[in-house]
Design a protein around this motif. Sequence first.
Motif, mmCIF file in Angstrom:
data_model
loop_
_atom_site.group_PDB
_atom_site.id
_atom_site.type_symbol
_atom_site.label_atom_id
_atom_site.label_comp_id
_atom_site.label_asym_id
_atom_site.label_seq_id
_atom_site.Cartn_x
_atom_site.Cartn_y
_atom_site.Cartn_z
ATOM 1 N N GLU A 265 92.365 38.164 8.517
ATOM 2 C CA GLU A 265 91.187 38.749 9.162
ATOM 3 C C GLU A 265 90.522 39.777 8.259
ATOM 4 O OE1 GLU A 265 92.585 38.312 13.830
ATOM 5 O OE2 GLU A 265 92.909 40.218 12.799
ATOM 6 N N ASP A 266 91.332 40.676 7.688
ATOM 7 C CA ASP A 266 90.779 41.757 6.859
ATOM 8 C C ASP A 266 90.084 41.211 5.612
ATOM 9 O OD1 ASP A 266 91.698 43.748 8.539
ATOM 10 O OD2 ASP A 266 93.591 44.017 7.449
ATOM 11 N N GLN A 267 90.688 40.213 5.011
ATOM 12 C CA GLN A 267 90.195 39.769 3.703
ATOM 13 C C GLN A 267 89.154 38.657 3.810
ATOM 14 O OE1 GLN A 267 93.725 38.827 1.469
ATOM 15 N NE2 GLN A 267 94.501 40.923 1.636
ATOM 16 N N HIS A 268 89.188 37.905 4.857
ATOM 17 C CA HIS A 268 88.296 36.757 4.919
ATOM 18 C C HIS A 268 87.359 36.796 6.136
ATOM 19 C CE1 HIS A 268 86.753 32.727 4.554
ATOM 20 N NE2 HIS A 268 87.236 32.412 5.741
ATOM 21 N N TYR A 269 87.938 36.740 7.336
ATOM 22 C CA TYR A 269 87.104 36.527 8.520
ATOM 23 C C TYR A 269 86.221 37.727 8.871
ATOM 24 C CZ TYR A 269 89.283 32.068 9.567
ATOM 25 O OH TYR A 269 89.692 30.768 9.517
ATOM 26 N N PHE A 270 86.793 38.913 8.890
ATOM 27 C CA PHE A 270 85.990 40.051 9.355
ATOM 28 C C PHE A 270 84.821 40.369 8.415
ATOM 29 C CE2 PHE A 270 89.487 42.131 12.216
ATOM 30 C CZ PHE A 270 89.381 41.053 13.076
ATOM 31 N N PRO A 271 85.004 40.343 7.098
ATOM 32 C CA PRO A 271 83.823 40.572 6.235
ATOM 33 C C PRO A 271 82.721 39.548 6.496
ATOM 34 C CG PRO A 271 85.846 40.795 4.961
ATOM 35 C CD PRO A 271 86.247 40.271 6.307
ATOM 36 N N ALA A 272 83.101 38.287 6.697
ATOM 37 C CA ALA A 272 82.091 37.255 6.960
ATOM 38 C C ALA A 272 81.410 37.504 8.307
ATOM 39 C CB ALA A 272 82.743 35.876 6.945
ATOM 40 N N MET A 273 82.175 37.940 9.296
ATOM 41 C CA MET A 273 81.588 38.196 10.623
ATOM 42 C C MET A 273 80.690 39.421 10.600
ATOM 43 S SD MET A 273 84.843 37.335 13.048
ATOM 44 C CE MET A 273 85.425 35.648 13.242
ATOM 45 N N ARG A 274 81.064 40.419 9.834
ATOM 46 C CA ARG A 274 80.186 41.596 9.694
ATOM 47 C C ARG A 274 78.833 41.187 9.111
ATOM 48 N NH1 ARG A 274 82.260 46.964 9.403
ATOM 49 N NH2 ARG A 274 84.519 47.076 9.602
ATOM 50 N N ARG A 275 78.865 40.307 8.131
ATOM 51 C CA ARG A 275 77.597 39.859 7.534
ATOM 52 C C ARG A 275 76.789 39.046 8.547
ATOM 53 N NH1 ARG A 275 81.035 39.140 3.084
ATOM 54 N NH2 ARG A 275 81.322 36.917 3.508
ATOM 55 N N ALA A 276 77.498 38.237 9.340
ATOM 56 C CA ALA A 276 76.800 37.377 10.294
ATOM 57 C C ALA A 276 76.226 38.167 11.473
ATOM 58 C CB ALA A 276 77.760 36.305 10.809
ATOM 59 N N GLU A 277 76.917 39.228 11.880
ATOM 60 C CA GLU A 277 76.506 40.011 13.071
ATOM 61 C C GLU A 277 76.533 41.500 12.745
ATOM 62 O OE1 GLU A 277 75.459 39.242 16.340
ATOM 63 O OE2 GLU A 277 75.325 37.256 15.434
ATOM 64 N N PRO A 278 75.555 41.989 11.996
ATOM 65 C CA PRO A 278 75.581 43.421 11.616
ATOM 66 C C PRO A 278 75.615 44.358 12.823
ATOM 67 C CG PRO A 278 73.893 42.227 10.386
ATOM 68 C CD PRO A 278 74.419 41.276 11.411
ATOM 69 N N ARG A 279 75.115 43.910 13.975
ATOM 70 C CA ARG A 279 75.126 44.787 15.163
ATOM 71 C C ARG A 279 76.546 45.060 15.661
ATOM 72 N NH1 ARG A 279 71.425 41.562 19.241
ATOM 73 N NH2 ARG A 279 71.877 43.307 20.645
#
Length: 193
Positions: free
Chosen positions: A97-111
């Motif tokens: 999650e820390d290295q892959h999924y969460f950074p991608a989700m932050r980019r997808a949903e900045p809110r």
Amino acid sequence: MSPTPDTAANDDAPRLAPELLYLLERLPRERWDTQAAHGTAGVWRAMHESLRHGQHQLQTLGQRWLDKDLDWVGFRRLALPLLDAHLGHLHGHHRLEDQHYFPAMRRAEPRLAAGFDLLARDHETIDAAVRQLHGLRHELTHVNPAEAAAWGCAHALVREASVCGTLLLRHLADEEDLVIPLLALREGGQHAA
Ligand SMILES: [Fe+2]
Ligand SMILES: [Fe+2]
């Protein structure tokens, strides 16, 4: 260091502000079994159920120890493989999650940035509890069963497993409220934002 208010294990207050739950409003939990059952959302939910199961097994064993349903040797024999499986699983899941999924989700949903900040802090807090459990696991392996320290180690392990469980269950639920609608809406072809 004392935990911050949003990671205190004994605080049941909602931690995600209403403005972070706009995706959950579009896809509430009661619809997940039909609309978030497949794809990455489905895998994510299954992974979390597996973590809940591992935590439950560990705490059930802890209760058996407290109920004197097991002797010390029996407790150690069952606790070591459960700890190895659960802690390894938890560590691997958080790293992904820390290295892959969460950074991608932050980019997808900045809110949702504040929500992912909270989840990242949770990971640090849970990692600290996991390190405590690793230390006690090491002690449990090497302590002499004939010494009083062996009993203290078992009790400390049961106590720390419970602390870890409180933190973990709350984290999984909050994470799902952010992540499952995000994944399911995107995989369903609807833009989350
Ligand atoms: Fe997580
Ligand atoms: Fe997770």
